[in-house]
Design a protein around this motif. Structure first.
Motif, short mmCIF file in Angstrom:
data_model
loop_
_atom_site.label_atom_id
_atom_site.label_comp_id
_atom_site.label_asym_id
_atom_site.label_seq_id
_atom_site.Cartn_x
_atom_site.Cartn_y
_atom_site.Cartn_z
N LYS A 243 56.02 28.21 34.54
CA LYS A 243 56.17 27.12 33.57
C LYS A 243 57.58 26.53 33.62
CE LYS A 243 55.05 26.00 28.78
NZ LYS A 243 54.43 26.51 27.53
N ASN A 244 58.57 27.40 33.78
CA ASN A 244 59.95 26.91 33.86
C ASN A 244 60.20 26.08 35.11
OD1 ASN A 244 60.56 28.09 31.43
ND2 ASN A 244 61.69 29.82 32.30
N MET A 245 59.57 26.48 36.23
CA MET A 245 59.72 25.68 37.44
C MET A 245 59.04 24.32 37.28
SD MET A 245 61.08 25.47 40.44
CE MET A 245 61.40 27.09 41.17
N VAL A 246 57.89 24.30 36.63
CA VAL A 246 57.22 23.03 36.37
C VAL A 246 58.12 22.12 35.53
CG1 VAL A 246 55.29 21.96 35.13
CG2 VAL A 246 54.88 23.91 36.65
N GLN A 247 58.78 22.70 34.53
CA GLN A 247 59.70 21.90 33.71
C GLN A 247 60.83 21.33 34.56
OE1 GLN A 247 61.47 23.85 30.25
NE2 GLN A 247 63.20 22.42 30.32
N LEU A 248 61.40 22.17 35.44
CA LEU A 248 62.46 21.68 36.31
C LEU A 248 61.98 20.51 37.17
CD1 LEU A 248 64.38 24.79 37.72
CD2 LEU A 248 65.36 22.87 36.47
N LEU A 249 60.78 20.66 37.73
CA LEU A 249 60.25 19.62 38.61
C LEU A 249 59.99 18.32 37.86
CD1 LEU A 249 57.78 21.74 40.76
CD2 LEU A 249 59.79 20.51 41.60
N THR A 250 59.37 18.41 36.70
CA THR A 250 59.05 17.18 35.97
C THR A 250 60.30 16.51 35.40
OG1 THR A 250 58.56 18.51 33.99
CG2 THR A 250 56.71 17.92 35.41
N ASP A 251 61.32 17.30 35.09
CA ASP A 251 62.56 16.73 34.57
C ASP A 251 63.41 16.09 35.67
OD1 ASP A 251 61.87 17.52 32.05
OD2 ASP A 251 63.30 19.19 31.92
N ALA A 252 63.43 16.72 36.86
CA ALA A 252 64.37 16.30 37.90
C ALA A 252 63.75 15.37 38.94
CB ALA A 252 64.95 17.53 38.61
N THR A 253 62.43 15.36 39.04
CA THR A 253 61.76 14.51 40.03
C THR A 253 60.71 13.66 39.31
OG1 THR A 253 59.93 16.01 40.58
CG2 THR A 253 62.04 16.42 41.65
N ARG A 254 59.98 12.89 40.08
CA ARG A 254 59.00 11.97 39.49
C ARG A 254 57.60 12.55 39.42
NH1 ARG A 254 60.68 6.09 42.15
NH2 ARG A 254 62.80 6.01 41.28
N VAL A 255 57.42 13.81 39.71
CA VAL A 255 56.07 14.38 39.71
C VAL A 255 55.58 14.58 38.28
CG1 VAL A 255 56.40 15.54 41.92
CG2 VAL A 255 56.90 16.76 39.81
N THR A 256 54.26 14.52 38.12
CA THR A 256 53.64 14.82 36.84
C THR A 256 53.46 16.33 36.71
OG1 THR A 256 51.39 14.74 37.70
CG2 THR A 256 52.38 12.64 36.96
N THR A 257 53.07 16.77 35.53
CA THR A 257 52.83 18.21 35.33
C THR A 257 51.75 18.71 36.28
OG1 THR A 257 53.51 18.10 33.02
CG2 THR A 257 52.12 19.95 33.66
N SER A 258 50.66 17.97 36.41
CA SER A 258 49.58 18.38 37.32
C SER A 258 50.07 18.45 38.76
CB SER A 258 48.39 17.42 37.21
OG SER A 258 47.82 17.48 35.93
N GLU A 259 50.84 17.45 39.16
CA GLU A 259 51.36 17.44 40.54
C GLU A 259 52.32 18.60 40.76
OE1 GLU A 259 51.24 12.65 41.53
OE2 GLU A 259 52.95 13.50 40.45
#
Length: 297
Positions: A243-259
């Protein structure tokens, strides 16, 4: 350069602990650490029952970093880990993953020669120098240096090594950073209950990061980003790290949560750090090769 000797140790990370050192934001600090047994073991033939377990996992510190306030993040860049002396390892009944299979305690001492740990005449293991205990003071009750939680602590993550930057939460003024439990070598799991425990000298740079909502503990290396989580079970820790990595990805890049979740299922590796402490620790690793520029800096 700010030096600190290993005589300045704590056994719990505590918001009320008296700082052993105060440094400016951005300071480079060099500290000494005991091994995780506080250098009590000098011989393979030492009586096991004489080991004082209340002195296990001492951490050098705490260090008060100016400008660090609750809600900030402390970035710890590990510049150098210098090992001091031979390494110590032990296992025995009720210790580690297979303690039920053992009937006697065993202590081993391993020399370190030419960047290898000499396990036996036939086996020489390449060093992977890493820090087992590193954390900041929690906002609540003191937490033993032997227990990993959201503040860091005894995570035993072999990726906390030279060249990385570790991000830890600042829960109290000054952060109150403490470090110990260096290993000359350790594999994921730490199944015997110990790695190759060794004294050390660590050089690190301490930088306060403000106005960032990054999940912690996490780290960036030359080629990957990692989130680390500890919880009573591996399932719980795995969920938090992911979950924390998903947060990093959605905050820092343009990916959605599902992506982000799908990307981790394709390219992220969920790995065990250790299974022998009061809480279990896992990490989610994601290579940085998918971005032309590092979006997490």
């Amino acid at each position: 350069m700010h030096p600190m000797t290993k005589q300045h140790v704590i056994y719990a990370m505590d918001k009320n602990a008296t700082p052993s050192m105060t440094v400016d934001n951005g300071a480079v600090v060099t500290i000494e650490t005991y091994d995780c047994f506080e250098n009590q073991i000098r011989s393979e033939y030492q009586p096991f029952h004489r080991l004082d377990w209340s002195r296990v996992n001492p951490a050098t510190g705490p260090i008060f970093i100016k400008d660090a306030e609750p809600g900030d993040i402390l970035a710890v860049t590990i510049e150098k880990i210098q090992l001091i002396g031979d390494a110590t390892m032990l296992t025995g009944p009720e210790l580690g993953v297979l303690g039920d299979d053992l009937t006697e305690n065993t202590i081993r001492r391993f020399p370190i020669v030419n960047d290898k740990l000499i396990f036996s005449k036939e086996i020489a293991i390449p060093l992977n120098k890493m820090i087992g205990v590193i954390g900041t003071a929690p906002a609540g009750n003191p937490i033993s240096c032997g227990t990993p939680e959201a503040h860091g602590g005894n995570m035993d993550c072999k990726e906390i090594k030279e060249g990385i930057t570790l991000f830890l939460p600042v829960n109290v003024s000054g952060a109150l950073l403490a470090i110990g439990d260096v290993h000359a070598a350790m594999a994921d799991g730490e199944v015997s209950v110990s790695g190759a425990e060794v004294s050390s000298q660590i050089t690190m740079r301490l930088q306060v990061v403000k106005e960032k909502n990054w999940p912690t503990p996490s780290l960036i290396s030359e080629d990957k980003i990692i989130t680390i989580a500890s919880a009573p079970t591996l399932d719980e820790a795995s969920k938090i790290a992911t979950k924390n990595m998903v947060q990093l990805l959605t905050d820092a890049t343009r990916v959605t949560t599902s992506e982000a979740i799908m990307l981790l299922s394709l390219a992220g590796d969920l790995r065990i750090c250790q299974v022998v402490d009061p809480n279990k620790t896992v990490r989610m690793e994601l290579p940085l090769q998918y971005w032309s520029e590092n979006p997490f800096l």
